[in-house]
Design an enzyme around this catalytic site. Structure first.
Site: not given
Length: 263
Positions: A53, A2-3, A253
């Protein structure tokens, strides 16, 4: 992972469930936290803060629970007395009369005093949070042009929590598409207009995602709903120029971009 927008929405859910309510039961899995259980009963959560985060759950006795979900941690809200059916390992339980919040599978959990909050290694390392309403494009522009960051390619910089906390891969991809830049660009090579556009997009994009992602009421949000323009859309036409969106790998990524209008 999650960001920032997803972490902030999780914090909102936790606050809505137990903020201001006396804790009737507290449980920690880790032995080093056991001594805090009795100290927190009768106290209440004052607010839940995000730093990128990481989540900071602040209590009325000035203690703060630091937690970072890493890849597998997840918070859940349940009615008090409910025991969810899950294979996840419970790490934290904070219970009130009607609602209970549960943290599963996380391993990075600490209890901090006010003094420790100011010296915690992760919190010292992260940059300003993109969802902090006090963070301005002017400050972002200063960071972009600082000696520490101006020579960094955006492919890596926009994933570095020391630059701005709360950014992640989908935000990196969408921000660079918004401003027509690639992951190979550096702040030192941009003109004034590009710098200004990027500084605004670095805040506007995550804030729009936080405010409207998953919403469908276009009248309420005037059509400014967050949706992916390039992320996970390789092979599709770009809505801005009609070019075909491509997928590659940058900084280990997946990276999505349009060669037709990002250059």
């Amino acid at each position: 992972m999650p960001e920032g927008p997803e972490i902030r929405r999780a914090a909102d859910n936790l606050e809505a469930a137990i903020k201001g309510k006396p804790l009737t039961d507290v449980w920690f899995a880790f032995p080093q936290l056991k001594s805090y259980q009795s100290r927190l009963i009768g106290q209440h959560v004052t607010h839940v803060e995000t730093r990128g985060k990481a989540l900071l759950t602040h209590f009325s006795n000035d203690l703060t629970l630091y937690s970072h979900n890493q890849l597998y941690g997840v918070w859940r809200v349940v009615d008090t007395g409910e025991e969810p059916q899950t294979t996840r390992v419970l790490r934290v339980k904070l219970q009130t009369a009607d609602k209970t919040i549960l943290l599963y599978s996380a391993s990075d959990i600490e209890m901090l005093t006010p003094e420790q909050l100011t010296t915690h290694p992760f919190l010292q390392r992260v940059g300003p949070d993109v969802l902090d309403p006090n963070l301005t494009p002017e400050v972002v522009k200063e960071r972009l042009l600082s000696p520490r960051f101006r020579n960094r390619q955006f492919a890596g910089l926009l994933l570095d929590q020391a630059f701005l906390a709360g950014l992640g891969n989908y935000l990196r991809v969408e921000i660079l598409w918004q401003v027509g830049l690639t992951g190979n660009h550096k702040a030192k090579d941009l003109n004034a207009a590009q710098l200004d556009a990027l500084a605004h997009a670095l805040l506007d994009t995550p804030r729009l995602s936080y405010a409207t992602r998953g919403q469908v009421d276009e009248n309420k949000y005037h059509g400014a709903l967050f949706r992916f323009k390039v992320f996970h859309r390789d092979g599709e036409p770009c809505e801005r120029c009609g070019g075909i969106i491509e997928k590659t790998t940058l900084s280990s990524r997946p990276f999505y971009w349009c060669p037709g209008c990002q250059h």
